[in-house]
Design a protein around this motif. Structure first.
Motif, PDB file in Angstrom:
ATOM      1  N   LEU A 125     -13.891  10.163  17.905  1.00 34.36           N
ATOM      2  CA  LEU A 125     -14.380  10.847  19.101  1.00 34.36           C
ATOM      3  C   LEU A 125     -15.388   9.966  19.814  1.00 34.36           C
ATOM      4  CD1 LEU A 125     -14.011  13.600  20.501  1.00 34.36           C
ATOM      5  CD2 LEU A 125     -15.948  14.440  19.167  1.00 34.36           C
ATOM      6  N   THR A 126     -15.121   9.683  21.074  1.00 37.65           N
ATOM      7  CA  THR A 126     -16.027   8.847  21.839  1.00 37.65           C
ATOM      8  C   THR A 126     -16.296   9.491  23.195  1.00 37.65           C
ATOM      9  OG1 THR A 126     -16.405   6.584  22.621  1.00 37.65           O
ATOM     10  CG2 THR A 126     -14.139   7.426  22.736  1.00 37.65           C
ATOM     11  N   ALA A 127     -16.879   8.749  24.115  1.00 35.99           N
ATOM     12  CA  ALA A 127     -17.258   9.322  25.406  1.00 35.99           C
ATOM     13  C   ALA A 127     -17.240   8.230  26.465  1.00 35.99           C
ATOM     14  CB  ALA A 127     -18.652   9.954  25.312  1.00 35.99           C
ATOM     15  N   HIS A 128     -17.418   8.633  27.723  1.00 38.99           N
ATOM     16  CA  HIS A 128     -17.434   7.681  28.832  1.00 38.99           C
ATOM     17  C   HIS A 128     -18.812   7.026  28.910  1.00 38.99           C
ATOM     18  CE1 HIS A 128     -14.054  10.346  29.783  1.00 38.99           C
ATOM     19  NE2 HIS A 128     -13.546   9.318  30.438  1.00 38.99           N
ATOM     20  N   VAL A 196      -6.602   8.438  15.822  1.00 40.15           N
ATOM     21  CA  VAL A 196      -6.411   8.909  17.195  1.00 40.15           C
ATOM     22  C   VAL A 196      -7.781   8.971  17.859  1.00 40.15           C
ATOM     23  CG1 VAL A 196      -5.653  10.797  18.684  1.00 40.15           C
ATOM     24  CG2 VAL A 196      -4.356  10.245  16.616  1.00 40.15           C
ATOM     25  N   THR A 197      -7.961   8.229  18.942  1.00 38.91           N
ATOM     26  CA  THR A 197      -9.226   8.276  19.679  1.00 38.91           C
ATOM     27  C   THR A 197      -9.105   9.276  20.830  1.00 38.91           C
ATOM     28  OG1 THR A 197      -8.729   6.550  21.316  1.00 38.91           O
ATOM     29  CG2 THR A 197      -9.540   5.832  19.166  1.00 38.91           C
ATOM     30  N   ILE A 198     -10.173  10.043  21.036  1.00 38.92           N
ATOM     31  CA  ILE A 198     -10.209  11.067  22.072  1.00 38.92           C
ATOM     32  C   ILE A 198     -11.575  11.041  22.746  1.00 38.92           C
ATOM     33  CG2 ILE A 198     -10.044  13.554  22.547  1.00 38.92           C
ATOM     34  CD1 ILE A 198      -8.329  13.878  20.105  1.00 38.92           C
ATOM     35  N   MET A 199     -11.597  11.215  24.060  1.00 42.17           N
ATOM     36  CA  MET A 199     -12.849  11.366  24.788  1.00 42.17           C
ATOM     37  C   MET A 199     -13.336  12.805  24.637  1.00 42.17           C
ATOM     38  SD  MET A 199     -13.896   8.609  26.212  1.00 42.17           S
ATOM     39  CE  MET A 199     -13.365   6.998  26.784  1.00 42.17           C
ATOM     40  N   VAL A 235     -13.658  14.005  11.699  1.00 44.49           N
ATOM     41  CA  VAL A 235     -14.072  13.597  13.039  1.00 44.49           C
ATOM     42  C   VAL A 235     -15.134  12.518  12.873  1.00 44.49           C
ATOM     43  CG1 VAL A 235     -15.292  14.284  15.132  1.00 44.49           C
ATOM     44  CG2 VAL A 235     -13.560  15.789  14.162  1.00 44.49           C
ATOM     45  N   VAL A 236     -14.953  11.407  13.548  1.00 45.52           N
ATOM     46  CA  VAL A 236     -15.950  10.323  13.527  1.00 45.52           C
ATOM     47  C   VAL A 236     -16.408  10.086  14.965  1.00 45.52           C
ATOM     48  CG1 VAL A 236     -16.386   7.885  13.024  1.00 45.52           C
ATOM     49  CG2 VAL A 236     -14.914   9.228  11.502  1.00 45.52           C
ATOM     50  N   VAL A 237     -17.708  10.202  15.208  1.00 48.93           N
ATOM     51  CA  VAL A 237     -18.269   9.960  16.535  1.00 48.93           C
ATOM     52  C   VAL A 237     -18.681   8.496  16.627  1.00 48.93           C
ATOM     53  CG1 VAL A 237     -20.082  10.545  18.184  1.00 48.93           C
ATOM     54  CG2 VAL A 237     -19.062  12.336  16.751  1.00 48.93           C
ATOM     55  N   ARG A 251     -21.302   1.749  17.432  1.00 51.09           N
ATOM     56  CA  ARG A 251     -22.007   2.409  16.338  1.00 51.09           C
ATOM     57  C   ARG A 251     -21.330   3.726  15.973  1.00 51.09           C
ATOM     58  NH1 ARG A 251     -28.109   4.467  17.084  1.00 51.09           N
ATOM     59  NH2 ARG A 251     -28.183   2.520  18.295  1.00 51.09           N
ATOM     60  N   VAL A 252     -21.111   3.919  14.690  1.00 50.52           N
ATOM     61  CA  VAL A 252     -20.670   5.215  14.187  1.00 50.52           C
ATOM     62  C   VAL A 252     -21.908   6.087  14.067  1.00 50.52           C
ATOM     63  CG1 VAL A 252     -19.698   6.447  12.221  1.00 50.52           C
ATOM     64  CG2 VAL A 252     -18.654   4.295  12.977  1.00 50.52           C
TER      65      VAL A 252
END
Length: 301
Positions: A125-128, A196-199, A235-237, A251-252
């Motif tokens: 899980l990542t972000a913009h 699977v990466t997701i925003m 879930v990994v941020v 960074r995790v």
């Protein structure tokens, strides 16, 4: 919608955007990253001085992140936010066109690799924020296939770095505009033990959870938590940050397993997961306040 079916005004806008990006791509080829950075300065200054729209788009976040700043302080924060975003766009084109010499550290890679090796799949899980495409480029070192669940428009003027370079793409795209929002393909990938990466920071459609973010309620998508809990994956941020002209950090920030036994527990698990992600995002923004590229009212939905 195909290019021919778009209204004339829409086609003209796309052509103008393509022309603007083409000028930056040419500058990158001739003068490199620094030359494109210098070209950004008058473009951003003119845009900030003449467009009220960008002020409206950045205000929802900046007013909450800098609540005590006056109008000059808010304007300066907007300029820094736009400059940071522009540099990230330059970097991703530089990475694709020139193979960019970006140096970075990956904090928590071993933790991520250990979770992958358990064979349950990983929802990343990542972000913009920061140079997130740099993050995707680094994931090809993981011992499994990587998929990005994303909206992918091949005709967009702002090309992804992988559209601008030759060679194999370091990950596979699952189109979120496809059948069932790409969830069937994403589930299958996780069941094979893949990533699977997701925003997690932009709600376009689908179900959502309401979380506290920067002091106000905001709605964020719950698809990542539902997907992970349904197949027993963690879930990994992970967030990327630009730390210098040619340096970045991955960074995790956190990891957990969403779990439930019935519908009520599922709703609570997704809410708790959303709140946990929001906490991670807010901690990131405390360190890198100008590197969240959220140009719409996240709290008004």
């Amino acid at each position: 919608m195909t290019p021919a079916s778009r209204p004339l005004g829409g086609r003209l806008k796309i052509r103008l955007e393509a022309l603007g990006h083409g000028i930056f791509y040419l500058t990158l080829r001739l003068f490199g990253q620094l030359g494109a950075y210098l070209l950004l300065l008058p473009v951003i200054a003119a845009y900030a001085a003449t467009s009220r729209k960008i002020g409206r788009k950045t205000a929802p976040y900046l007013s909450r992140r800098f609540p005590s700043a006056g109008r000059p302080g808010r304007w300066l924060a907007m300029i820094r936010n736009l400059t940071s975003f522009g540099q990230v766009l330059v970097d991703r084109a530089w990475l694709g066109i020139k193979g960019g010499d970006l140096r970075g550290e990956f904090i928590g890679y071993q933790q991520l690799e250990e979770l992958v090796n358990r064979g349950r799949g990983v929802v990343l899980l990542t972000a913009h924020v920061g140079n997130w495409q740099t993050a995707l480029a680094r994931l090809d070192s993981l011992p499994t296939r990587v998929h990005a669940l994303m909206r992918y428009d091949q005709e967009a003027a702002a090309k992804h770095y992988f559209d601008l370079r030759d060679g194999r793409r370091p990950f596979e795209i699952i189109d979120s505009e496809g059948p069932w929002g790409g969830m069937i393909e994403a589930t299958a990938a996780l069941q094979r033990g893949e990533v699977v990466t997701i925003m997690g920071d932009r709600l376009v459609k689908g179900s959502a959870v309401t979380v506290d973010l920067l002091g106000d309620p905001a709605r964020i998508p719950e698809a990542a938590y539902f997907l992970a809990g349904s197949v027993g994956a963690p879930v990994v941020v992970m967030f990327a940050a630009k730390t210098g002209r040619k340096s970045y950090q991955l960074r995790v920030w956190d990891s957990w397993y969403p779990r439930w036994e019935n519908r009520e527990q599922r709703a609570e698990a997704c809410r708790n997961s959303g709140a946990r992600f929001a906490k991670n995002l807010q901690e990131y923004l405390d360190e890198y306040p100008h590197q969240w590229y959220n140009f719409y009212d996240f709290w008004q939905q």
